[in-house]
Structure formats: structure tokens, C-alpha cells
Design a protein around this motif. Structure first.
Motif, PDB file in Angstrom:
ATOM      1  N   ARG A   1      -7.785  -0.826  -0.201  1.00 54.35           N
ATOM      2  CA  ARG A   1      -7.348  -0.616   1.171  1.00 54.35           C
ATOM      3  C   ARG A   1      -6.857   0.755   1.446  1.00 54.35           C
ATOM      4  O   ARG A   1      -6.166   1.363   0.766  1.00 54.35           O
ATOM      5  CB  ARG A   1      -6.278  -1.600   1.452  1.00 54.35           C
ATOM      6  CG  ARG A   1      -6.017  -2.094   2.741  1.00 54.35           C
ATOM      7  CD  ARG A   1      -5.383  -3.402   2.879  1.00 54.35           C
ATOM      8  NE  ARG A   1      -4.665  -3.659   4.267  1.00 54.35           N
ATOM      9  CZ  ARG A   1      -3.498  -3.944   4.816  1.00 54.35           C
ATOM     10  NH1 ARG A   1      -2.485  -3.878   4.171  1.00 54.35           N
ATOM     11  NH2 ARG A   1      -3.327  -4.118   6.060  1.00 54.35           N
TER      12      ARG A   1
ATOM     13  N   ASP B   1       0.686  -1.213   0.168  1.00 53.17           N
ATOM     14  CA  ASP B   1      -0.018  -0.126  -0.019  1.00 53.17           C
ATOM     15  C   ASP B   1       0.757   1.365  -0.054  1.00 53.17           C
ATOM     16  O   ASP B   1       0.365   2.458  -0.439  1.00 53.17           O
ATOM     17  CB  ASP B   1      -0.912  -0.022   1.295  1.00 53.17           C
ATOM     18  CG  ASP B   1      -1.714  -1.260   1.359  1.00 53.17           C
ATOM     19  OD1 ASP B   1      -2.695  -1.745   0.596  1.00 53.17           O
ATOM     20  OD2 ASP B   1      -1.270  -2.114   2.283  1.00 53.17           O
TER      21      ASP B   1
ATOM     22  N   GLY C   1      -7.853  -1.132   8.608  1.00 59.13           N
ATOM     23  CA  GLY C   1      -8.302  -1.604   7.401  1.00 59.13           C
ATOM     24  C   GLY C   1      -9.913  -1.186   7.058  1.00 59.13           C
ATOM     25  O   GLY C   1     -10.062  -0.042   7.515  1.00 59.13           O
TER      26      GLY C   1
END
Ligand SMILES: Nc1nc2c(c(=O)[nH]1)N[C@H]1C(S)=C(S)[C@@H](COP(=O)(O)O)O[C@H]1N2
Ligand SMILES: [Mo]
Length: 413
Positions: A355, A217, A329
Motif C-alpha cells: 500500500r 503504513d 490507495g
């Protein structure tokens, strides 16, 4: 009561009237969220030369001009993708003047780097997959103004957050080939300079644990919302470490240090971006060794429509919307209350784009009759954490206030 006639009470009432006048009669806010959202628009003119807040970011509230800090009122954060004009600004030092992407170099080095590397932005684009992600950026000090006793630092209310689209290469892709087995942390260094003018001092040099850096991410980003990153947001290259406090997302990125220990750059130690490892009583002086680095940010939500202070006709349905996010999350539920938390209704909740992107919630309520109401929003994340109603865990620098957001609504008789 006699007390209401004391000079103090009178001046408080006078101040309140003044507040109402500033807001054109719309300064209806839940207690504790002062009339700040409307205060001081004229001082925005004093913003640093790099940005004209009134022109580039109309409606933002200036917290300071050296360094430049400005937050976004909740009702301006209703877009799913936060435009540049509505993204808060948090600077610790003086931004660099020369941010030409053609000359920019990123250096990767450090004790736990197997082969030091240098990349131009074009080389990053050519060597690694370019991805676009919708990622929340929230300052660790967002909500600081509500802590009592008060703590020093920018008095953010709710507006040090946004969720633009970021385009760049994955930090993990760039690091994987050069990370030594003893790597512990990735620190960043940037081209902004210290407010004192001392070239030996850095305004900020923070980072993230190696495990976080090697997740998919984190980005080395060169675009925001499909355009080059604006100067004030870290052009031409910045780190985006979503789910962590905004301070981990280094702007004007020049160097990544792969460290064999926890990075010890500016604002990694003392009370900077650290909170007591164990809860402390409000006002406690906490020794450095009892402070822990903030990692994942807590679950949070913001009501972005309507604007606090709305007046409705009796019986008129009220459409509510906002966003919820968490460093743990996905959000699993957003609940809303119109009766100070006595009862809750579940809002419709949209999916995240990816995400660490925020999720939109929507709901319609009809308030039972004339009078003053507050709408409270409370999100729950996939780890099972829920927002507290009141300001949680006092800490010396006022980080991590994820108390439920409230807006005020008046139903006319
Ligand atoms: N080089 C550098 N990076 C930085 C900062 C800074 O002052 N200098 N501020 C940090 C903090 S505390 C936050 S919350 C975010 C703010 O990003 P923004 O100004 O783009 O909203 O950038 C982070 N990255
Ligand atoms: Mo921050």
C-alpha cells in the motif's frame, strides 16, 4: 502578423533560442513546462555544506540553497526504487549537525499520552517488529510552478516526488500502548533549527490525525534503501506518513506529541499545507478559518521514459514508462494520449509492492507521421479519482497540482 515584429516578441524569440542552446538542442517541452528542467546547473555549487548536490545528486535542479531545496527531473525518476542520489530534497530550516544514531533519543509525550516514553534507536529495533516498505514521498507543493496567478514558495515542476524503500518500526506499534482515548493528533518535533537562528522557533512541526497514525503504513524509519537514512533525508530517524503530503513525514525526529487537539506546531496553521475548504477563484485571498489541512494526496502519474524532447525516426516504435500513485490507495488504470487528449490508450500497469508504493506503467506507441507530438499520462485510483488535464484548484500556496504529466516528442521527416 505585425505583432511578431514587436521588440517584446523578438526578445522572447531570442530567449527561446538561448534556452535551446542551454539544452544542447533538446529543450523540447510542452508549453507551460518551461525550459527550467535544464536551467541553472552551475548554481548547484552553492548548495549548503551538508550536501554537494553536484556530487551526491547529479542532475537534480537546485531551487534554493538556504534552505536547501532540489527537485529531480522526470527522466531521472525511472527507477522503480528511487535511489538516494535521485531523491528530491525539501528543507524548511537548517539540518542538525550531530545525527549520531548511537546517541539519538525519541521522546513520546503530549496531553493524550498515557505514559511518556523514551527510546533509543536500538530499543525501537529490539522492542518492535522491523518492516521494510516501498513508500511514495511527495511534497504537497509539487507542481506549484504551474499555478496562475503565481504563488510564492519553491517553484517545483514535477520533481518533488520519489519512492525509496523505507525500513523501520510501525508508528502504530509504538503508539498503541500509550495513546489515551482522547487522542486526536500526533505532532512531530525535530532537530533542525530555524533559519533565523532563533532557538525558540521551530522550522516545521507538523503531524497526522491519530486514525492515520494508528494505521499500519506509517513508519518510524531508520533506513532508506537498505542503508542508514542519508543526513539530508532525516538521519538517523524520521517519520514516514505515506499518502499524506511530504511535510507530514518529519525528518531528524526527536519527539512525538500525542495531542488532545489538532497539533498547532509550525506550519500547521494559516496557509501552510492548507487549502481552501471550498474551491476559490484564482487569486482569491482566503481567510484562515476557511482553510483546511491537506490530508491524502491526490492521484498522480509521471512519465519517466523517454526524456521530454526525444526525436524519433518515422515509424519507430516509442516505448513509454513511468509511475502512478495516490494517497487514496491503489491505481486502477493509467491511460496515455498522443493526440492532446482526443483519444486514450490503456497502459500495462504493474502492482504496487505494498500500500502507498507507486506502480509502474509501460506502453508502446507508434506515432502516425512526422511532426510534433505530446504524450500525456492520466492515472485513475481505486476511489475512482482521475487526474485532471489542466492545473486544478488554485490555492494561495499552490498545493496539490496533480494535472496530467506531458512530454514532448518529435518525429523526424
Ligand atoms: N524536520 C523536518 N522534517 C521535514 C522537513 C523539514 O524541513 N524539517 N520538510 C518536510 C517536507 S515539506 C517534505 S516534502 C519532506 C521532504 O523529504 P526529503 O527532503 O527527504 O525528500 O520532508 C518533510 N519533513
Ligand atoms: Mo513538502
Amino acid at each position: 502578423m505585425k505583432a511578431s515584429k514587436t521588440p517584446q516578441a523578438l526578445s522572447r524569440r531570442a530567449a527561446l533560442r538561448k534556452g535551446l542552446a542551454v539544452a544542447g538542442g533538446a529543450a523540447l517541452l510542452p508549453s507551460g513546462l518551461g525550459a527550467l528542467l535544464w536551467a541553472r546547473p552551475e548554481t548547484a555549487r552553492a548548495a549548503a555544506p551538508t550536501i554537494d548536490l553536484l556530487k551526491d545528486k547529479p542532475g537534480l535542479r537546485l531551487l534554493g540553497d538556504r534552505p536547501l531545496n532540489a527537485e529531480t527531473p522526470a527522466h531521472l525518476l525511472n527507477d522503480f526504487v528511487t535511489p538516494a542520489s535521485k531523491l528530491f530534497v525539501r528543507n524548511n530550516g537548517v539540518p542538525p549537525v550531530n545525527t549520531d544514531p548511537g546517541n539519538w533519543m525519541l521522546e513520546i509525550t503530549g496531553e493524550a499520552c498515557e505514559r511518556p516514553q523514551r527510546f533509543s534507536i536500538d530499543e525501537l529495533k529490539a522492542r518492535f517488529e522491523v518492516v521494510t516498505r516501498h513508500l511514495v514521498l511527495e511534497c504537497g507543493g509539487n507542481g506549484r510552478s504551474e499555478f496562475r496567478p503565481r504563488v510564492s514558495g519553491n517553484q517545483w515542476t514535477t520533481g518533488a516526488v520519489g519512492c525509496p524503500l523505507w525500513t523501520g518500526v510501525r508508528l502504530a506499534d509504538v503508539l498503541k500502548a500509550v495513546v489515551a482515548p482522547n487522542a486526536v493528533y500526533v505532532g512531530y518535533e525535530s532537530a533542525d533549527t530555524h533559519l533565523s537562528g532563533d532557538p525558540k522557533k521551530q522550522p516545521i512541526s507538523r503531524g497526522i490525525p491519530i486514525e492515520k497514525a494508528l494505521e499500519d503504513d506509517c513508519l518510524l524509519a531508520f533506513e532508506m534503501n537498505g542503508a542508514p537514512i542519508p543526513d539530508v533525508h532525516g538521519a538517523p530517524l524520521r517519520l514516514i506518513a505515506p499518502g499524506y503530503p511530504g511535510s507530514a513525514s518529519g525528518k531528524w525526529l526527536t519527539t512525538l506529541l500525542i495531542r488532545d487537539r489538532i497539533h498547532d506546531g509550525a506550519k500547521m496553521t494559516g496557509s501552510s499545507y492548507r487549502v481552501p475548504c471550498e474551491p476559490v477563484a484564482p487569486g482569491t485571498k482566503v481567510p484562515d478559518e476557511a482553510m483546511c489541512i491537506i490530508e491524502a494526496m491526490p492521484v498522480k502519474s509521471l512519465i519517466t521514459a523517454p526524456r521530454s524532447g526525444l526525436s524519433l525516426e518515422a515509424g519507430e516504435p516509442l516505448s513509454l514508462s513511468g509511475h502512478a500513485w495516490s494517497g487514496a490507495g491503489a491505481i486502477t488504470e493509467v491511460a496515455l494520449s498522443t493526440d492532446f487528449g482526443a483519444s486514450w490508450q490503456t497502459a500495462r500497469l504493474g502492482a504496487a509492492e505494498n500500500r502507498f508504493g507507486w506502480q509502474r506503467f509501460e506502453h508502446t506507441v507508434t506515432l502516425p507521421g512526422p511532426g510534433y507530438y505530446e504524450i500525456w499520462a492520466r492515472a485513475t485510483d481505486e476511489a475512482g479519482a482521475t487526474q485532471p488535464m489542466l492545473v486544478p484548484g488554485w490555492n494561495p500556496k499552490g498545493y496539490l497540482n496533480n494535472a496530467a504529466h506531458r512530454i514532448a516528442v518529435q518525429v523526424l521527416a
